[in-house]
Design an enzyme around this catalytic site. Sequence first.
Site, mmCIF file in Angstrom:
data_model
loop_
_atom_site.group_PDB
_atom_site.id
_atom_site.type_symbol
_atom_site.label_atom_id
_atom_site.label_comp_id
_atom_site.label_asym_id
_atom_site.label_seq_id
_atom_site.Cartn_x
_atom_site.Cartn_y
_atom_site.Cartn_z
ATOM 1 N N ASP A 26 -7.615 19.168 -14.477
ATOM 2 C CA ASP A 26 -7.918 17.815 -14.939
ATOM 3 C C ASP A 26 -7.513 17.744 -16.402
ATOM 4 O OD1 ASP A 26 -9.075 15.478 -15.933
ATOM 5 O OD2 ASP A 26 -10.782 15.584 -14.564
ATOM 6 N N LYS B 235 -8.443 6.478 -19.125
ATOM 7 C CA LYS B 235 -8.741 7.023 -20.431
ATOM 8 C C LYS B 235 -7.503 6.965 -21.339
ATOM 9 C CE LYS B 235 -12.755 7.969 -18.522
ATOM 10 N NZ LYS B 235 -12.576 7.915 -17.063
ATOM 11 N N TYR C 54 -17.145 16.906 -15.416
ATOM 12 C CA TYR C 54 -17.550 15.503 -15.416
ATOM 13 C C TYR C 54 -18.505 15.247 -14.251
ATOM 14 C CZ TYR C 54 -17.078 10.540 -14.248
ATOM 15 O OH TYR C 54 -17.333 9.242 -13.896
ATOM 16 N N ARG D 283 0.840 -1.192 0.000
ATOM 17 C CA ARG D 283 0.000 0.000 0.000
ATOM 18 C C ARG D 283 0.877 1.245 0.000
ATOM 19 N NH1 ARG D 283 -1.863 -0.090 4.769
ATOM 20 N NH2 ARG D 283 -0.589 1.635 5.543
#
Length: 388
Positions: free
Chosen positions: A182, A207, A109, A56
């Site tokens: 973004d 994406k 978004y 982690r």
Amino acid sequence: MSEQQHRHKSGFETRAIHAGYEPDPTTGAVIPPIYATSTYKQDGVGGLRGGYEYSRSGNPTRTALEGALAALEEGERGFAFASGLAAEDTLVRSVLKPGDHVVFPNDAYGGTWRLFDKVQRVWGIDYTPAPVSDLEKVAAAIRPGTTKLVWVETPTNPLLNIGDIEALAALAHDAGALLVVDNTFASPYLQQPLALGADVVVHSTTKYVGGHSDVVGGALVVKDLEVAEQVGFHQNAMGAVPGPFDAFLTHRGLKTLAVRMDRHCDNAERVVEFLSAHPSVGEVIYPGLESHPGHEVASRQMKRYGGMVSFRVTGGEAQALAVCDRTEVFTLGESLGGVESLIEHPGRMTHASVAGTDLEVPADLVRLSVGIETAHDLVADLERALEG
């Protein structure tokens, strides 16, 4: 070649392939191995071998991806996450506290809006929507002393509005706020916001960065080491990190980003040319068109105009839905940025969560993620769909 040489001297394509990783000293492996391990043998109590103790906190496969992302975005540190929204949530908790305020895009978004409106607001973070393309309205939305982030998408999702990153950075910094960009729609290949003055770049690596619709992920790249320390602490403390297999797939996609983006842009331009001449299309929204209000700014800060195209049909919502249902090469589906072309109806799909708000999108809007198939096939598919 050292990391610094990769970052400052090599071309984008070279950095995409080599930055963040040197061939394995034991085997000579030229691609980062998938370190499918949860923990690491320590060289004595507190003696971490290479800084690794638990996956982690850090994993070598993820480290290679994060180094490559930082090099391509020209930042100091990169951080990978399990999704784009996990990256956004970690950033907000890293740099904000209850009572702080954010200026937010008025056509963002839907998932990002839901995060701020339904999750962060309950936590005590307020936000004000403003159009990223209107500096005066962004300035008016800032609350001096309270606004800590100016958050923009450029191009925005799904209306492809353009924000002037350099001017927005100056506005944010004058108010004592950070500028977050973004950069998902543009990708690091077409636009580097940190070089234009932004403080943090956000990606849904699902994406264009991953590029093959086979892995979900997110990323933050920062240019200030103090912010990096805060983000790094919260990345570990909150734990929304990708596994090594996801990091491997994302990094593999990143290596071909440049060649894919050039084909995405080529095909998008062909699609825009076709749609602009079709009688059933009332408006084509694409930053590469001279008629686009953000064309001049996009030309200045982007290498090309991207693979995302939106358009409005003359027959209203019913026709928009019918076009989405009729395509065969364009797949009806959410997401974007993969090698395959996708079509969707934002009002009913990706942006359904903002229906009835200031962020609601037109019902006659269709959004395309133009893939890298044969351009003729894409145009012919849209022609059939528009003609019924």
